[in-house]
Design an enzyme around this catalytic site. Sequence first.
Site, PDB file in Angstrom:
ATOM      1  N   ARG A   1       3.879  11.549  -7.735  1.00  0.00           N
ATOM      2  CA  ARG A   1       4.434  10.390  -8.434  1.00  0.00           C
ATOM      3  C   ARG A   1       4.554  10.682  -9.921  1.00  0.00           C
ATOM      4  O   ARG A   1       3.654  11.274 -10.513  1.00  0.00           O
ATOM      5  CB  ARG A   1       3.525   9.179  -8.226  1.00  0.00           C
ATOM      6  CG  ARG A   1       4.203   7.846  -8.403  1.00  0.00           C
ATOM      7  CD  ARG A   1       3.236   6.716  -8.133  1.00  0.00           C
ATOM      8  NE  ARG A   1       2.638   6.763  -6.805  1.00  0.00           N
ATOM      9  CZ  ARG A   1       1.705   5.917  -6.387  1.00  0.00           C
ATOM     10  NH1 ARG A   1       1.269   4.971  -7.191  1.00  0.00           N
ATOM     11  NH2 ARG A   1       1.223   6.003  -5.168  1.00  0.00           N
TER      12      ARG A   1
ATOM     13  N   SER B   1       7.000   3.700  -4.765  1.00  0.00           N
ATOM     14  CA  SER B   1       6.019   2.705  -4.324  1.00  0.00           C
ATOM     15  C   SER B   1       6.120   1.431  -5.162  1.00  0.00           C
ATOM     16  O   SER B   1       7.171   0.823  -5.265  1.00  0.00           O
ATOM     17  CB  SER B   1       4.619   3.312  -4.363  1.00  0.00           C
ATOM     18  OG  SER B   1       3.671   2.469  -3.768  1.00  0.00           O
ATOM     19  N   HIS B   2       5.011   1.047  -5.810  1.00  0.00           N
ATOM     20  CA  HIS B   2       4.967  -0.187  -6.599  1.00  0.00           C
ATOM     21  C   HIS B   2       5.118   0.099  -8.089  1.00  0.00           C
ATOM     22  O   HIS B   2       4.951  -0.806  -8.905  1.00  0.00           O
ATOM     23  CB  HIS B   2       3.630  -0.896  -6.357  1.00  0.00           C
ATOM     24  CG  HIS B   2       2.447  -0.068  -6.760  1.00  0.00           C
ATOM     25  ND1 HIS B   2       1.973   0.955  -5.979  1.00  0.00           N
ATOM     26  CD2 HIS B   2       1.659  -0.091  -7.864  1.00  0.00           C
ATOM     27  CE1 HIS B   2       0.944   1.521  -6.590  1.00  0.00           C
ATOM     28  NE2 HIS B   2       0.734   0.914  -7.736  1.00  0.00           N
TER      29      HIS B   2
ATOM     30  N   ASP C   1       5.281  -4.793  -1.427  1.00  0.00           N
ATOM     31  CA  ASP C   1       5.523  -3.968  -2.611  1.00  0.00           C
ATOM     32  C   ASP C   1       6.854  -3.236  -2.452  1.00  0.00           C
ATOM     33  O   ASP C   1       7.620  -3.489  -1.517  1.00  0.00           O
ATOM     34  CB  ASP C   1       4.360  -3.009  -2.852  1.00  0.00           C
ATOM     35  CG  ASP C   1       4.288  -1.879  -1.841  1.00  0.00           C
ATOM     36  OD1 ASP C   1       4.808  -2.045  -0.724  1.00  0.00           O
ATOM     37  OD2 ASP C   1       3.698  -0.818  -2.155  1.00  0.00           O
TER      38      ASP C   1
ATOM     39  N   LYS D   1       5.822  10.449  -0.610  1.00  0.00           N
ATOM     40  CA  LYS D   1       4.680  10.264   0.270  1.00  0.00           C
ATOM     41  C   LYS D   1       4.925  11.139   1.500  1.00  0.00           C
ATOM     42  O   LYS D   1       6.017  11.121   2.074  1.00  0.00           O
ATOM     43  CB  LYS D   1       4.505   8.800   0.649  1.00  0.00           C
ATOM     44  CG  LYS D   1       4.082   7.927  -0.528  1.00  0.00           C
ATOM     45  CD  LYS D   1       3.871   6.474  -0.134  1.00  0.00           C
ATOM     46  CE  LYS D   1       3.409   5.650  -1.347  1.00  0.00           C
ATOM     47  NZ  LYS D   1       3.232   4.212  -1.017  1.00  0.00           N
TER      48      LYS D   1
ATOM     49  N   ASP E   1       7.871  -0.347  -1.519  1.00  0.00           N
ATOM     50  CA  ASP E   1       8.218   0.464  -0.354  1.00  0.00           C
ATOM     51  C   ASP E   1       7.644  -0.079   0.946  1.00  0.00           C
ATOM     52  O   ASP E   1       7.679   0.590   1.977  1.00  0.00           O
ATOM     53  CB  ASP E   1       7.809   1.927  -0.555  1.00  0.00           C
ATOM     54  CG  ASP E   1       6.298   2.136  -0.602  1.00  0.00           C
ATOM     55  OD1 ASP E   1       5.573   1.218  -1.022  1.00  0.00           O
ATOM     56  OD2 ASP E   1       5.841   3.228  -0.215  1.00  0.00           O
TER      57      ASP E   1
ATOM     58  N   HIS F   1      -3.081  -2.237   1.321  1.00  0.00           N
ATOM     59  CA  HIS F   1      -2.779  -1.245   2.346  1.00  0.00           C
ATOM     60  C   HIS F   1      -3.662  -1.562   3.556  1.00  0.00           C
ATOM     61  O   HIS F   1      -4.891  -1.460   3.474  1.00  0.00           O
ATOM     62  CB  HIS F   1      -3.111   0.164   1.856  1.00  0.00           C
ATOM     63  CG  HIS F   1      -2.183   0.705   0.828  1.00  0.00           C
ATOM     64  ND1 HIS F   1      -0.971   1.279   1.142  1.00  0.00           N
ATOM     65  CD2 HIS F   1      -2.290   0.782  -0.519  1.00  0.00           C
ATOM     66  CE1 HIS F   1      -0.370   1.682   0.030  1.00  0.00           C
ATOM     67  NE2 HIS F   1      -1.142   1.384  -0.990  1.00  0.00           N
TER      68      HIS F   1
ATOM     69  N   ASP G   1       4.599  -0.871   2.127  1.00  0.00           N
ATOM     70  CA  ASP G   1       3.352  -0.486   2.798  1.00  0.00           C
ATOM     71  C   ASP G   1       2.153  -1.305   2.319  1.00  0.00           C
ATOM     72  O   ASP G   1       1.028  -1.073   2.769  1.00  0.00           O
ATOM     73  CB  ASP G   1       3.078   1.015   2.671  1.00  0.00           C
ATOM     74  CG  ASP G   1       2.940   1.513   1.239  1.00  0.00           C
ATOM     75  OD1 ASP G   1       2.931   0.685   0.309  1.00  0.00           O
ATOM     76  OD2 ASP G   1       2.844   2.742   1.039  1.00  0.00           O
ATOM     77  N   ARG G   2       2.389  -2.267   1.421  1.00  0.00           N
ATOM     78  CA  ARG G   2       1.299  -3.136   0.958  1.00  0.00           C
ATOM     79  C   ARG G   2       1.699  -4.602   1.120  1.00  0.00           C
ATOM     80  O   ARG G   2       2.851  -4.965   0.908  1.00  0.00           O
ATOM     81  CB  ARG G   2       0.962  -2.859  -0.509  1.00  0.00           C
ATOM     82  CG  ARG G   2       0.435  -1.455  -0.741  1.00  0.00           C
ATOM     83  CD  ARG G   2      -0.326  -1.354  -2.040  1.00  0.00           C
ATOM     84  NE  ARG G   2       0.490  -1.697  -3.182  1.00  0.00           N
ATOM     85  CZ  ARG G   2      -0.012  -1.890  -4.412  1.00  0.00           C
ATOM     86  NH1 ARG G   2      -1.300  -1.799  -4.625  1.00  0.00           N
ATOM     87  NH2 ARG G   2       0.789  -2.164  -5.411  1.00  0.00           N
TER      88      ARG G   2
END
Length: 463
Positions: A17, A106-107, A245, A116, A247, A332, A249-250
């Site tokens: 990242r 991601s976020h 979020d 990822k 992507d 997550h 995943d949260r």
Amino acid sequence: MKSHRFDPAILREYDVRGEVGRQLGIADAEALGRGFATVLREAGGSTVVVGRDGRVSSPGLEEALVGGLRAGGVDVVRIGLGPTPMLYFAEASMEQVQGGIQVTGSHNPADHNGFKIVFGGRPFCGEDLRELGRRAALGDWSAGQGGCEEVQILGTYVERLLSALHGLDPDALASLRIGWDAGNGAAGPALERLIENLPGEHLALYTHVDGTFPHHHPDPTVEANLADLKALVAAKSLDFGVAFDGDGDRIVVVDARGRVLWGDQLLMILAEDLLLRSPGSTVIADVKASQVLFDRVTALGGRAVMGKTGHSLIKSEMKRIGAPLGGEMTGHLMFADDWYGFDDALYAALRLIAATRRLGKSVTQLRDAMTEPFNTPELRLPVADARKFSVVEEVAARLAQSGAKVITIDGVRVSTPDGWWLLRASNTQDAVTLRAESASEAGLARLLALADAQLAQSGVSRG
């Protein structure tokens, strides 16, 4: 490309990242592909599935990544735009693939991006990523000419998600009234397809994918980013609201009274549902999670395990000990009973719906029943990357010398009669993070005073 040097700051503990154009660029994506192709081939693999989120920089990075993978001699299956869990699903369910890479920030802010990675159903992280860095610097890569195909998997993924509701009374599901906020992130199209197939009434915000995130920052763990969802739930008198979020995943949830349910609170509900159906099961939560969660799992007859923070680390530990449920305070949530062991906010939302129906209580009622400790959010204190781990080590050493009761699986978690406080080095930012929890406001103040005193001795202040 004969060799490549990554900015060491982008090879994080959980994923890759960085800020696009300054730390991360096209050459990094290509080198990452070359390195991962080499590792995959050495392990006997031949095919990688690749997906991407909706950020402006993602198409270019994906193109370079695919080029690097093919130049490394592996075949690529491209599934296009979608949430990270859809990439995980593809890797887990497509027989011809042995690894997967999602291009996603991601976020993080819109000008950031990253990758990822999953390899053989397991997170590819930490030392695995550092090994890619060493190989890149040496140009130690395989060579070949892999093929490429495009596959549409969204429909299959959504159909599999819906299995979370199998066996439930359709009439009970028909009374659902839920709000959703995709935040212009990559989960939007999957969410649209999902709610088309869900019983009940569903109102969705910001499902259009826009990598500039025009409505709010794509991090639902910052409560200010939940303002629109809270307003929707209140205005329409909905049962609860769900936020994702960038992507997908949260997950974070807002109940009918506008209260936020964080990851550890959602785990309490999901654990109760799981333990009714599978008594004695193990539930893993990260070191930042509330003690209320660990106590609740134990009271319900489950085995509560505290693990290191990090979605990749929690997933790895779940596989190691065979735990069917795990998660982090950050949202997550991972399921390995009727799912694949990875974090998926869409699936988590459906499991929450199922839990409310099986437990016979609304999200608001379940939230009402929770013990209400006094605690802080995760406080981030800026500390230089080169210094942050040393600060935590210094604090841990002083506490050990003083005879304090500590847990050191990830940073240092200190228990006192007032409760606990945690200090750890962030794996994603130039910061140390602090969190504290007590049964009383006065106790919380005393815990923070203890933490402040330790931080001051290492030259750090909360400000």
